[in-house]
Design a protein around this motif. Structure first.
Motif, mmCIF file in Angstrom:
data_model
loop_
_atom_site.group_PDB
_atom_site.id
_atom_site.type_symbol
_atom_site.label_atom_id
_atom_site.label_comp_id
_atom_site.label_asym_id
_atom_site.label_seq_id
_atom_site.Cartn_x
_atom_site.Cartn_y
_atom_site.Cartn_z
ATOM 1 N N GLY A 180 1.844 8.256 11.256
ATOM 2 C CA GLY A 180 1.561 7.096 12.084
ATOM 3 C C GLY A 180 0.094 6.772 12.229
ATOM 4 O O GLY A 180 -0.263 5.778 12.853
ATOM 5 N N ASP A 181 -0.796 7.578 11.635
ATOM 6 C CA ASP A 181 -2.234 7.325 11.703
ATOM 7 C C ASP A 181 -2.660 6.372 10.595
ATOM 8 O O ASP A 181 -1.922 6.147 9.627
ATOM 9 N N GLY A 182 -3.877 5.852 10.730
ATOM 10 C CA GLY A 182 -4.447 5.016 9.686
ATOM 11 C C GLY A 182 -5.372 5.834 8.803
ATOM 12 O O GLY A 182 -5.201 7.028 8.662
ATOM 13 N N GLY A 183 -6.360 5.195 8.220
ATOM 14 C CA GLY A 183 -7.298 5.886 7.353
ATOM 15 C C GLY A 183 -7.206 5.388 5.931
ATOM 16 O O GLY A 183 -6.721 4.295 5.652
ATOM 17 N N GLU A 184 -7.667 6.188 5.003
ATOM 18 C CA GLU A 184 -7.555 5.853 3.585
ATOM 19 C C GLU A 184 -6.128 6.143 3.145
ATOM 20 O O GLU A 184 -5.643 7.261 3.308
ATOM 21 N N LEU A 185 -5.455 5.139 2.574
ATOM 22 C CA LEU A 185 -4.014 5.217 2.380
ATOM 23 C C LEU A 185 -3.605 5.097 0.917
ATOM 24 O O LEU A 185 -4.221 4.362 0.149
ATOM 25 N N PHE A 186 -2.551 5.830 0.562
ATOM 26 C CA PHE A 186 -1.800 5.570 -0.660
ATOM 27 C C PHE A 186 -0.713 4.565 -0.291
ATOM 28 O O PHE A 186 -0.011 4.750 0.696
ATOM 29 N N VAL A 187 -0.534 3.524 -1.073
ATOM 30 C CA VAL A 187 0.484 2.515 -0.774
ATOM 31 C C VAL A 187 1.454 2.426 -1.940
ATOM 32 O O VAL A 187 1.044 2.336 -3.104
ATOM 33 N N CYS A 188 2.736 2.464 -1.621
ATOM 34 C CA CYS A 188 3.770 2.365 -2.649
ATOM 35 C C CYS A 188 3.684 0.993 -3.319
ATOM 36 O O CYS A 188 3.573 -0.041 -2.649
ATOM 37 N N SER A 189 3.751 0.969 -4.640
ATOM 38 C CA SER A 189 3.624 -0.282 -5.392
ATOM 39 C C SER A 189 4.939 -1.042 -5.492
ATOM 40 O O SER A 189 4.962 -2.172 -5.987
ATOM 41 N N SER A 190 6.033 -0.447 -5.019
ATOM 42 C CA SER A 190 7.322 -1.144 -5.053
ATOM 43 C C SER A 190 7.303 -2.303 -4.073
ATOM 44 O O SER A 190 6.974 -2.141 -2.893
ATOM 45 N N ALA A 216 -4.538 9.045 -9.535
ATOM 46 C CA ALA A 216 -4.715 8.645 -10.933
ATOM 47 C C ALA A 216 -3.682 7.624 -11.392
ATOM 48 O O ALA A 216 -3.823 7.037 -12.462
ATOM 49 N N CYS A 217 -2.643 7.392 -10.569
ATOM 50 C CA CYS A 217 -1.571 6.464 -10.956
ATOM 51 C C CYS A 217 -1.986 5.019 -10.659
ATOM 52 O O CYS A 217 -2.484 4.729 -9.575
ATOM 53 N N ASP A 218 -1.762 4.140 -11.609
ATOM 54 C CA ASP A 218 -1.992 2.724 -11.385
ATOM 55 C C ASP A 218 -0.787 2.052 -10.739
ATOM 56 O O ASP A 218 -0.928 1.062 -10.020
ATOM 57 N N ASP A 219 0.396 2.574 -11.006
ATOM 58 C CA ASP A 219 1.633 2.012 -10.454
ATOM 59 C C ASP A 219 2.442 3.168 -9.889
ATOM 60 O O ASP A 219 3.199 3.824 -10.599
ATOM 61 N N TRP A 220 2.277 3.432 -8.585
ATOM 62 C CA TRP A 220 2.880 4.605 -7.960
ATOM 63 C C TRP A 220 4.007 4.202 -7.033
ATOM 64 O O TRP A 220 3.839 3.352 -6.159
ATOM 65 N N GLN A 221 5.173 4.775 -7.236
ATOM 66 C CA GLN A 221 6.297 4.588 -6.341
ATOM 67 C C GLN A 221 6.450 5.833 -5.491
ATOM 68 O O GLN A 221 6.441 6.956 -6.006
ATOM 69 N N CYS A 222 6.594 5.615 -4.179
ATOM 70 C CA CYS A 222 6.547 6.734 -3.238
ATOM 71 C C CYS A 222 7.838 7.547 -3.282
ATOM 72 O O CYS A 222 8.789 7.223 -3.991
ATOM 73 N N TYR A 223 7.879 8.573 -2.434
ATOM 74 C CA TYR A 223 8.984 9.529 -2.449
ATOM 75 C C TYR A 223 10.245 8.969 -1.801
ATOM 76 O O TYR A 223 11.323 9.541 -1.968
ATOM 77 N N LEU A 224 10.115 7.861 -1.064
ATOM 78 C CA LEU A 224 11.301 7.215 -0.508
ATOM 79 C C LEU A 224 11.987 6.317 -1.532
ATOM 80 O O LEU A 224 13.173 6.052 -1.435
ATOM 81 N N CYS A 225 11.204 5.847 -2.513
ATOM 82 C CA CYS A 225 11.752 4.955 -3.536
ATOM 83 C C CYS A 225 12.311 5.722 -4.726
ATOM 84 O O CYS A 225 13.308 5.313 -5.316
ATOM 85 N N VAL A 226 11.653 6.794 -5.108
ATOM 86 C CA VAL A 226 12.091 7.586 -6.263
ATOM 87 C C VAL A 226 12.238 9.038 -5.834
ATOM 88 O O VAL A 226 11.440 9.895 -6.205
ATOM 89 N N PRO A 227 13.227 9.331 -4.983
ATOM 90 C CA PRO A 227 13.414 10.728 -4.579
ATOM 91 C C PRO A 227 13.887 11.576 -5.749
ATOM 92 O O PRO A 227 14.770 11.175 -6.509
#
Length: 527
Positions: A180-190, A216-227
């Motif tokens: 729930g915190d902010g900061g520098e974030l990884f964002v799912c590309s989906s 290093a990923c240009d197109d990263w899908q998070c763990y909720l999208c690709v479990p």
């Protein structure tokens, strides 16, 4: 000590007692500014640093008799010492890299961290419950994390409730969906997800190797999208298979308030409903009542947007009362008995998505005005009256507590994606029968066909390519309005999109108002 100042002879100093940073004369602080030219951490731990200052005059570090350091300051100092002892090891290059990564994080929004006030947490027996999944403290755990396997404490729950529905103009999350915190974030590309993960959680839950891989990923899908297989998932991060329903349970109120007795009201002769709609917008409540077949005797509206007023006057001939601050006791007494007060006060200054929020000194005051009008009408007419206030789904925890205290009830989350393909949500307070049991309703209406939904921010932003490709009539259909509903003179397409972007979802409002069809005169009855 916070660091060397650009002003010659001055340094920045952090005062634990005030939780603030000030610049003071270096000589008064007993610090030689020339010694700060190198690494600050190295200076503090070196021979000429803190140890040298202590050896010169140890009494300077002791409180004046009768003015001892407050206990909460000592708590902060102990917490800081523990954090540095566990994470900062100058001889460990890996730990130093982690420290640099943390200190270089740029906060996207104003942070209301559950970890800022550790002294308020209820400490438990170390041999008792497990750690909180988010803050990793041994505290009393109150509920499950809605997205990942693990239980969380009360403070972490309140932080997540304030940020899980906070999205930016591009539809992506503004805060980490783990902590729930902010900061520098990884964002799912989906495009159907947009969940964000902060670097701190990345290091704790994923590990540095996984963080490097994701960066290093240009197109990263998070763990909720690709479990993946449990053995392939990052350590300590296992998505829930039923997370949509868990999310609804997460926002359910802790207690269900007593509402008006529906069975007693049903026995009296039904009559047409009299409505006062505050902050009416484009008349979503009026459309919802028509969908339910409830016959309306009088519908008063309060709205200052002239474009929105043009729509409701053209479609329904609604009588507008002007500004909400003009509704004094004298005017309310002329309206006659009111059966339903409904409204959505602007709440941008109460939302975690607003970086310059003014709280109740800004638009948040309108929520208190709504409460004042409801209380005044209840006293004035002394008869059963229903009311519903709809606000932002990502309200700051402290403001949500204040409003809940004034209304004497916890809010519920109204999420349209369980009812339609449109993604829209709101936090609601009210006394509509069964509204505090929406979680049970969602279990029967769970809809998995929502992967390509548009968010209300996408629709209202003219620069968004995805929103530009959607016809205005299609947006009206998504929100539950009749085709060409906003096609009123002299509104153009851009204005109609703006109005719809700020509008309520009719499907959701219809669902929450459905029990009123069994109380007031209606063409059909809805259970």
């Amino acid at each position: 000590m916070a660091g060397k100042n650009t002003k010659p002879g001055f340094v920045w100093v952090f005062w634990f007692s005030d939780d603030k940073i000030f610049q003071i004369c270096a000589a008064r602080a007993g610090v030689t500014t020339g010694s700060l030219d190198g690494d600050l951490l190295g200076w503090a731990m070196g021979d000429g640093g803190i140890a040298a200052l202590y050896n010169q005059d140890s009494s300077a570090f002791s409180p004046v008799e009768g003015s001892e350091v407050p206990e909460y300051v000592l708590v902060n100092l102990r917490a800081s010492l523990c954090d540095q002892t566990e994470t900062v090891k100058p001889t460990d290059s890996k730990s130093m890299d982690q420290l640099k990564l943390k200190t270089s994080s740029i906060k996207k929004g104003r942070i209301y961290s559950a970890r800022k006030d550790e002294s308020n947490k209820v400490q438990m027996d170390p041999t008792g419950p497990v750690h909180c999944f988010v803050c990793e403290e041994k505290v009393e755990l109150v509920t499950e994390h809605p997205l990942f396997e693990g239980r969380v404490c009360l403070q972490c729950k309140e932080l997540l409730m304030s940020t899980l529905y906070a999205v930016d103009n591009d539809g992506c999350g503004m805060y980490c969906c783990v902590c729930g915190d902010g900061g520098e974030l990884f964002v799912c590309s989906s495009g159907s997800c947009g969940r964000a993960y902060c670097f701190d959680c990345g290091l704790k839950k994923f590990g540095s190797a996984e963080v490097d891989r994701v960066k290093a990923c240009d197109d990263w899908q998070c763990y909720l999208c690709v479990p993946g297989h449990p053995a392939q998932m990052p350590m300590g991060l296992m998505p829930r298979t039923n997370r949509d329903l868990e999310l609804m349970c997460f926002f359910q109120p802790r207690s269900i308030p007593q509402t008006l007795d529906m069975e007693r009201v049903r026995r009296v002769n039904r009559r047409k409903i009299r409505v006062l709609s505050l902050f009416d917008g484009i008349g979503a409540a009026r459309v919802a009542l028509e969908e339910l077949g409830i016959e309306v005797e009088t519908y008063y509206a309060v709205e200052t947007d002239v474009d929105a007023c043009a729509v409701t006057i053209f479609q329904h001939g609604i009588q507008h009362l002007g500004n909400v601050y003009s509704l004094n006791s004298d005017m309310l007494s002329t309206l006659g008995p009111v059966d339903l007060v409904i409204g959505g006060p602007p709440s941008a200054d109460l939302s975690t998505t607003n970086l310059e929020q003014l709280g109740f000194h800004g638009s948040g005051m309108l929520a208190l005005k709504f409460l004042t009008i409801v209380k005044e009408l209840q006293v004035m007419y002394n008869q059963p009256m229903y009311w519903l206030m709809v606000t932002t789904p990502c309200m700051v925890a402290q403001y949500r507590k204040v409003i809940s205290s004034l209304f004497e009830m916890d809010p519920v989350l109204l999420d349209a994606r369980y009812l339609t393909e449109h993604r829209w949500a709101a936090t609601c307070w009210g006394n509509i029968p069964n509204m505090h049991k929406l979680g049970e309703l969602y279990k029967g209406l769970h809809n998995d066909q929502n992967n390509n939904c548009l968010t209300d921010n996408m629709i209202s932003m003219q620069g968004n390519d995805k929103a530009k490709n959607v016809d205005v009539q299609e947006i009206e259909r998504l929100y539950g309005y009749p085709a060409h509903y906003t096609d009123a003179w002299p509104l153009n397409h851009a204005t109609r999109r703006r109005l719809l972007g700020n509008a309520w979802d009719v499907h959701a409002i219809t669902r929450i108002l459905a029990p009123l069809a069994n109380i007031f005169k209606a063409k059909t009855s809805v259970c």
